[in-house]
Write an enzyme that holds these catalytic residues in place. Sequence first.
Site, short mmCIF file in Angstrom:
data_model
loop_
_atom_site.label_atom_id
_atom_site.label_comp_id
_atom_site.label_asym_id
_atom_site.label_seq_id
_atom_site.Cartn_x
_atom_site.Cartn_y
_atom_site.Cartn_z
N ASP A 15 0.87 -1.16 0.00
CA ASP A 15 0.00 0.00 0.00
C ASP A 15 0.92 1.23 0.00
O ASP A 15 2.11 1.12 0.31
CB ASP A 15 -0.89 -0.04 1.25
CG ASP A 15 -1.74 1.19 1.40
OD1 ASP A 15 -2.37 1.61 0.42
OD2 ASP A 15 -1.76 1.76 2.51
N ASP A 17 -0.08 5.14 0.92
CA ASP A 17 -0.32 6.09 2.01
C ASP A 17 -0.45 5.36 3.34
O ASP A 17 -1.30 4.48 3.49
CB ASP A 17 -1.58 6.90 1.74
CG ASP A 17 -1.50 7.68 0.44
OD1 ASP A 17 -0.48 8.37 0.24
OD2 ASP A 17 -2.42 7.58 -0.38
N ASP A 173 -1.64 -0.88 5.92
CA ASP A 173 -1.96 -0.38 7.25
C ASP A 173 -3.46 -0.31 7.52
O ASP A 173 -3.87 0.17 8.59
CB ASP A 173 -1.35 1.01 7.47
CG ASP A 173 -2.01 2.07 6.60
OD1 ASP A 173 -2.10 1.87 5.38
OD2 ASP A 173 -2.45 3.11 7.15
#
Length: 227
Positions: A15, A17, A173
Amino acid sequence: MAADAVAYPKAVLFDLDGTLLDSAPDMVAAIDAMRAARGQPPMPLEQLRPHVSKGARAMVAAAFPDVPDDERERWIPEFLDCYQRALGHHGTLFEGVDAMLEALENAGCTWGIVTNKPEYLARQLMPVLGWEQRCAVLIGGDTLSARKPDPLPLIVAAERIGVAAEQCVYVGDDERDIIAARAAGMPSVVALWGYRLDEDNPIAWQGDVMIDVPSQLIAADAWPGTR
């Protein structure tokens, strides 16, 4: 290689961001520009930071909670325009990310990015970060007909780099990252250093491993399926 030797995964997908990039300052700058245009004061970074991994709509909703949903939806293009102007000016890599990526590359591990950020914005970051030649595949939230938590972006990313999904590891996240990885048949790493709301419970996401800081992933035995 000895039977008990530890190796990195064949490929790793990340991922963006909240996992590789601490982009919260750029996004908050975009929100503050929108608020200033409406005669409202800036918002504290820490107030908006937990919402970053949830995407543009979550950011706008957190910044303008009293605005009706349908009106906020019409503001999304404005947010993306403001964000594009702030892109790369304030955000930085999380500490340890560059060393971790270098360790993967030195071990012959291919890496790429699967993000829900619009592809044109993610691609604009590649030269800023010096990743044009390093990142083997980049898929954004609008690249395909579906985005995370659908597994399609992860499956296509693996196909594009020529690695079977089960030989890739996905690092993210947010819960939708782990859901997508599981559905794609990909081992997963929960990036605990990223953005989370107070009510988020990363243990309940059931990722294969949870990692506190990027530097832990410099060690080959930290990766799922490599122990």
